[in-house]
Enzyme design. Structure first.
Site, mmCIF file in Angstrom:
data_model
loop_
_atom_site.group_PDB
_atom_site.id
_atom_site.type_symbol
_atom_site.label_atom_id
_atom_site.label_comp_id
_atom_site.label_asym_id
_atom_site.label_seq_id
_atom_site.Cartn_x
_atom_site.Cartn_y
_atom_site.Cartn_z
ATOM 1 N N PHE A 166 -47.773 3.757 -19.988
ATOM 2 C CA PHE A 166 -46.672 4.695 -19.753
ATOM 3 C C PHE A 166 -46.736 5.920 -20.668
ATOM 4 O O PHE A 166 -45.809 6.719 -20.694
ATOM 5 C CB PHE A 166 -45.322 3.995 -19.976
ATOM 6 C CG PHE A 166 -44.833 3.189 -18.794
ATOM 7 C CD1 PHE A 166 -45.291 1.903 -18.562
ATOM 8 C CD2 PHE A 166 -43.895 3.719 -17.911
ATOM 9 C CE1 PHE A 166 -44.834 1.154 -17.481
ATOM 10 C CE2 PHE A 166 -43.423 2.987 -16.824
ATOM 11 C CZ PHE A 166 -43.902 1.708 -16.603
ATOM 12 N N GLU B 55 -34.343 6.748 -20.979
ATOM 13 C CA GLU B 55 -35.682 6.379 -20.521
ATOM 14 C C GLU B 55 -35.898 6.867 -19.099
ATOM 15 O O GLU B 55 -35.010 6.752 -18.255
ATOM 16 C CB GLU B 55 -35.905 4.851 -20.501
ATOM 17 C CG GLU B 55 -36.115 4.230 -21.839
ATOM 18 C CD GLU B 55 -36.402 2.722 -21.760
ATOM 19 O OE1 GLU B 55 -36.961 2.273 -20.734
ATOM 20 O OE2 GLU B 55 -36.051 2.024 -22.716
ATOM 21 N N ARG C 68 -36.532 8.460 -30.006
ATOM 22 C CA ARG C 68 -35.789 7.198 -29.865
ATOM 23 C C ARG C 68 -36.750 6.049 -30.174
ATOM 24 O O ARG C 68 -37.772 5.906 -29.517
ATOM 25 C CB ARG C 68 -35.255 7.060 -28.428
ATOM 26 C CG ARG C 68 -34.590 5.733 -28.192
ATOM 27 C CD ARG C 68 -34.107 5.526 -26.763
ATOM 28 N NE ARG C 68 -33.577 4.171 -26.681
ATOM 29 C CZ ARG C 68 -33.737 3.333 -25.661
ATOM 30 N NH1 ARG C 68 -34.392 3.719 -24.581
ATOM 31 N NH2 ARG C 68 -33.246 2.125 -25.708
ATOM 32 N N GLU D 164 -46.611 -3.300 -22.896
ATOM 33 C CA GLU D 164 -45.601 -3.220 -21.835
ATOM 34 C C GLU D 164 -45.143 -4.634 -21.436
ATOM 35 O O GLU D 164 -45.315 -5.075 -20.308
ATOM 36 C CB GLU D 164 -46.163 -2.420 -20.650
ATOM 37 C CG GLU D 164 -45.228 -2.238 -19.457
ATOM 38 C CD GLU D 164 -43.867 -1.608 -19.755
ATOM 39 O OE1 GLU D 164 -43.751 -0.868 -20.749
ATOM 40 O OE2 GLU D 164 -42.925 -1.889 -18.995
ATOM 41 N N TRP D 165 -44.542 -5.333 -22.408
ATOM 42 C CA TRP D 165 -43.924 -6.637 -22.141
ATOM 43 C C TRP D 165 -44.887 -7.569 -21.396
ATOM 44 O O TRP D 165 -46.030 -7.700 -21.807
ATOM 45 C CB TRP D 165 -42.593 -6.446 -21.399
ATOM 46 C CG TRP D 165 -41.718 -5.416 -22.048
ATOM 47 C CD1 TRP D 165 -41.387 -4.186 -21.546
ATOM 48 C CD2 TRP D 165 -41.088 -5.480 -23.351
ATOM 49 N NE1 TRP D 165 -40.582 -3.507 -22.444
ATOM 50 C CE2 TRP D 165 -40.386 -4.270 -23.547
ATOM 51 C CE3 TRP D 165 -41.031 -6.433 -24.370
ATOM 52 C CZ2 TRP D 165 -39.654 -3.992 -24.701
ATOM 53 C CZ3 TRP D 165 -40.289 -6.154 -25.524
ATOM 54 C CH2 TRP D 165 -39.609 -4.955 -25.669
ATOM 55 N N HIS E 67 -33.630 -3.913 -28.987
ATOM 56 C CA HIS E 67 -34.476 -3.646 -27.818
ATOM 57 C C HIS E 67 -35.255 -4.932 -27.506
ATOM 58 O O HIS E 67 -36.477 -4.973 -27.594
ATOM 59 C CB HIS E 67 -35.399 -2.455 -28.081
ATOM 60 C CG HIS E 67 -35.889 -1.787 -26.820
ATOM 61 N ND1 HIS E 67 -35.669 -0.462 -26.543
ATOM 62 C CD2 HIS E 67 -36.570 -2.284 -25.765
ATOM 63 C CE1 HIS E 67 -36.219 -0.159 -25.364
ATOM 64 N NE2 HIS E 67 -36.771 -1.250 -24.874
ATOM 65 N N ASN F 39 -30.279 -2.235 -25.625
ATOM 66 C CA ASN F 39 -31.074 -1.653 -24.558
ATOM 67 C C ASN F 39 -31.060 -2.560 -23.328
ATOM 68 O O ASN F 39 -31.420 -3.740 -23.419
ATOM 69 C CB ASN F 39 -32.526 -1.470 -25.017
ATOM 70 C CG ASN F 39 -33.383 -0.857 -23.920
ATOM 71 O OD1 ASN F 39 -33.213 0.317 -23.582
ATOM 72 N ND2 ASN F 39 -34.266 -1.648 -23.335
ATOM 73 N N GLU F 40 -30.648 -2.021 -22.197
ATOM 74 C CA GLU F 40 -30.756 -2.681 -20.896
ATOM 75 C C GLU F 40 -30.341 -4.150 -20.881
ATOM 76 O O GLU F 40 -31.166 -5.031 -20.628
ATOM 77 C CB GLU F 40 -32.192 -2.570 -20.368
ATOM 78 C CG GLU F 40 -32.638 -1.154 -20.116
ATOM 79 C CD GLU F 40 -33.980 -1.090 -19.364
ATOM 80 O OE1 GLU F 40 -34.465 -2.140 -18.916
ATOM 81 O OE2 GLU F 40 -34.520 0.011 -19.229
ATOM 82 N N TYR G 174 -35.612 4.304 -13.367
ATOM 83 C CA TYR G 174 -36.994 4.276 -12.891
ATOM 84 C C TYR G 174 -37.114 4.249 -11.372
ATOM 85 O O TYR G 174 -38.100 4.707 -10.819
ATOM 86 C CB TYR G 174 -37.736 3.061 -13.472
ATOM 87 C CG TYR G 174 -37.971 3.151 -14.960
ATOM 88 C CD1 TYR G 174 -39.086 3.811 -15.463
ATOM 89 C CD2 TYR G 174 -37.084 2.578 -15.869
ATOM 90 C CE1 TYR G 174 -39.324 3.899 -16.826
ATOM 91 C CE2 TYR G 174 -37.303 2.660 -17.245
ATOM 92 C CZ TYR G 174 -38.426 3.324 -17.716
ATOM 93 O OH TYR G 174 -38.639 3.412 -19.067
ATOM 94 N N ASN H 76 -31.243 4.504 -18.378
ATOM 95 C CA ASN H 76 -32.675 4.298 -18.151
ATOM 96 C C ASN H 76 -32.861 4.195 -16.647
ATOM 97 O O ASN H 76 -32.339 3.274 -16.016
ATOM 98 C CB ASN H 76 -33.162 3.008 -18.819
ATOM 99 C CG ASN H 76 -33.015 3.036 -20.343
ATOM 100 O OD1 ASN H 76 -32.608 4.048 -20.918
ATOM 101 N ND2 ASN H 76 -33.341 1.942 -20.979
ATOM 102 N N TRP I 231 -40.139 7.940 -21.314
ATOM 103 C CA TRP I 231 -40.773 6.697 -21.701
ATOM 104 C C TRP I 231 -42.226 6.798 -21.253
ATOM 105 O O TRP I 231 -42.457 6.811 -20.057
ATOM 106 C CB TRP I 231 -40.109 5.470 -21.064
ATOM 107 C CG TRP I 231 -40.761 4.238 -21.600
ATOM 108 C CD1 TRP I 231 -41.893 3.626 -21.133
ATOM 109 C CD2 TRP I 231 -40.382 3.539 -22.783
ATOM 110 N NE1 TRP I 231 -42.244 2.581 -21.951
ATOM 111 C CE2 TRP I 231 -41.330 2.505 -22.970
ATOM 112 C CE3 TRP I 231 -39.340 3.702 -23.712
ATOM 113 C CZ2 TRP I 231 -41.263 1.630 -24.055
ATOM 114 C CZ3 TRP I 231 -39.276 2.816 -24.776
ATOM 115 C CH2 TRP I 231 -40.225 1.791 -24.935
ATOM 116 N N GLN J 150 -43.042 -3.001 -28.890
ATOM 117 C CA GLN J 150 -44.077 -2.368 -28.089
ATOM 118 C C GLN J 150 -45.048 -1.517 -28.888
ATOM 119 O O GLN J 150 -46.140 -1.235 -28.404
ATOM 120 C CB GLN J 150 -43.417 -1.540 -26.979
ATOM 121 C CG GLN J 150 -42.660 -2.437 -26.002
ATOM 122 C CD GLN J 150 -41.938 -1.661 -24.933
ATOM 123 O OE1 GLN J 150 -40.789 -1.295 -25.117
ATOM 124 N NE2 GLN J 150 -42.593 -1.416 -23.815
#
Ligand SMILES: *[C@@H]1O[C@H](CO)[C@@H](O)[C@H](O)[C@H]1NC(C)=O
Ligand SMILES: *[C@@H]1O[C@H](CO)[C@@H](O)[C@H](O)[C@H]1NC(C)=O
Ligand SMILES: *[C@@H]1O[C@H](CO)[C@@H](O)[C@H](O)[C@H]1NC(C)=O
Length: 468
Positions: A462, A402, A94, A453-454, A139, A183-184, A330, A328, A446, A37
């Site tokens: 963000f 996050e 991070r 952003e992907w 990630h 990550n996730e 949201y 994380n 984050w 990113q």
């Protein structure tokens, strides 16, 4: 796509209600990024391609038709990143290491010395600024060469990830004391291997989700535990660091009392899938999940469950394989039981497997950020998650790795919505610590700056800092 505005957006920690938030003196304030990113230099300086470098070429994959080739240009401008981190006043940063920047073909047979040096320079500069590095090993940017060999679907990934992790500990472990293996995993599986819930991410494998999702999850768990074992056996005593994993968590709210068991099952099959084997007392998948996938598999005429069983040895190795849990958070989700025939119309395989109808409550869970955004304001859900973790997992230390929201169109640099979102969540974290005795080590926003952003490309901002 690489210059930063010199003004920080406003971040204050007085709650919108006017309450002042008093955090423990040792609470850690942090900000995060990830290699894909921000780094840029995606195809240069000896870096091998990752699955994202391939994925961005797919027509329509990235909403604004952009790529991460330049991103925030942090490969060249990391000193500017560190300057803004310092200005904002965070104590911890991070970031992630790009696996294919260190190992262009994914295995330790070929090491890219320029990549090795880049992370030395970055870590040294972070430390020089008085900031503590927290490093994510994975990630979402699998080396493309490994994806070509099956990637997360190939059991060899456990060895590949182990060797890569071992190299990172060996190279940087004298300086890095906070490691995150993955990550996730859930998001990576949902978006990368199912892609049937509104978002598609690399590697963009679709149509195989019913079995691929659980096989990938199995390998991710084993890869995590492999890296953790290597760290503890060969490095931890000397390097004295800690190793954890970051999981995305949605709190799940039942629509009515009738849906409470379903909400718990959903929480187990999303968060518990990875949390239970690592932090749970039994150290296996949640029972509700094992039973549910076994039941469905039998109904589908399969001889074995789509959920690969963990062996006794694997369970043993996974149990307690993290020193802390990264969360994380949201948003939260509402769930209710399906009406007759309704479930077959649910597009998401994982949600069909859970057996519920999920939605955002338009009144309770307020949309925030840009129109149609997946960011919903329900900070109470984070407190519920923290209390659940306290009860289920013996109050294991939690780091919020996050939390944040994207820009709201029409707002200026005062950033009212983001301030509202972040402080609302901080208030719940603060209450979870003070009133519920939850063991929360710190908070990571984050992100420090707008970035790639992907699948949203550069359309979701963000950052605490604006990048133009
Ligand atoms: C932080 O301080 C509190 C007391 O205020 C203590 O209970 C806790 O263990 C400390 N946490 C860390 C990570 O040192
Ligand atoms: C992206 O490219 C497609 C064609 O591949 C085009 O239809 C679309 O308008 C483009 N979108 C943007 C935001 O440029
Ligand atoms: C990786 O590690 C395993 C042991 O875990 C070893 O057998 C293998 O040769 C290593 N190297 C490569 C290139 O995979």
């Amino acid at each position: 796509m690489s210059r930063r505005a010199a003004v920080a957006r406003k971040v204050s920690i007085t709650h919108p209600s006017g309450d002042e938030l008093h955090f423990p003196a040792n609470f850690t304030w942090a900000a995060a990024t990830a290699a894909v990113q921000v780094e840029g230099a995606a195809l240069t300086y000896g870096k091998g391609p990752s699955i994202w470098d391939e994925f961005v070429k797919r027509p329509g994959a990235i909403v604004d038709n952009t790529s991460a080739n330049t991103a925030c240009d942090s490969y060249h401008k990391f000193k500017e990143d560190i300057a803004i981190l310092k200005y904002v006043g965070v104590q911890q940063y991070r970031f992630s290491i790009s696996w294919s920047r260190l190992l262009p073909t994914g295995t330790v047979e070929e090491i890219n010395e320029e990549g090795v040096q880049y992370y030395h320079d970055l870590i040294d500069a972070v430390l020089e600024a008085g900031i503590v590095p927290m490093v994510t090993l994975y990630h979402w940017d699998l080396p493309l060469a490994l994806n070509d060999r099956g990637g997360w679907l190939n059991e060899k990934i456990v060895e590949w990830f182990g060797n890569y992790s071992s190299l990172c500990f060996q190279l940087y472990g004298e300086k890095v004391k906070h490691w995150i293996t993955l990550n996730e995993p859930y998001s990576q599986i949902q978006n990368g291997y199912c892609g049937d819930d509104g978002t598609v991410h690399a590697p963009g494998i679709q149509g195989e989700c019913s079995w691929a999702a659980y096989l990938v999850g199995y390998h991710m768990l084993l890869a995590h535990s492999k890296a953790s074992m290597i760290y503890r056996e060969a490095f931890k005593d000397v390097q004295n660091g800690r190793i954890g994993i970051s999981l995305n968590v949605n709190w799940i709210l039942p629509e009515s009392e009738d849906d409470e068991d379903l909400a718990d099952q959903a929480f187990q099959m999303m968060f518990g899938w990875f949390a239970e084997p690592i932090f749970g007392r039994e150290g296996d998948y949640p029972v509700a999940m094992t039973e549910r996938i076994e039941f469905l598999s039998r109904k589908e005429g399969r001889v074995t469950s789509r959920l690969p069983a963990l062996s006794e040895k694997q369970v043993e190795e996974l149990t307690g394989s993290a020193d802390f849990l990264g969360i994380n958070y949201y948003n939260s989700l509402m769930v209710r039981k399906p009406r007759k025939g309704e479930l077959t119309k649910v597009r998401s395989q994982l949600k069909r497997d859970i057996g519920g109808i999920f939605y955002y409550d338009p009144t309770g869970l307020s949309g925030i950020g840009k129109p149609g955004s997946w960011i919903k304001y329900y900070p109470e859900g984070l407190r519920e998650v923290l209390r659940n973790v306290r009860d289920r997992f013996g109050n294991v230390p939690v780091m919020i790795t996050e939390n944040g929201c994207m820009d709201t169109p029409g707002e200026d640099a005062e950033d009212e919505t983001r301030v509202f979102y972040i402080t609302g969540h901080l208030a719940e974290i603060c209450r979870a610590i003070q009133e519920d005795g939850c063991n929360v080590l710190g908070y990571t926003v984050w992100s420090i700056m707008d970035n790639f952003e992907w699948a949203d490309g550069y359309t979701s901002r963000f950052g605490l800092y604006y990048v133009s």
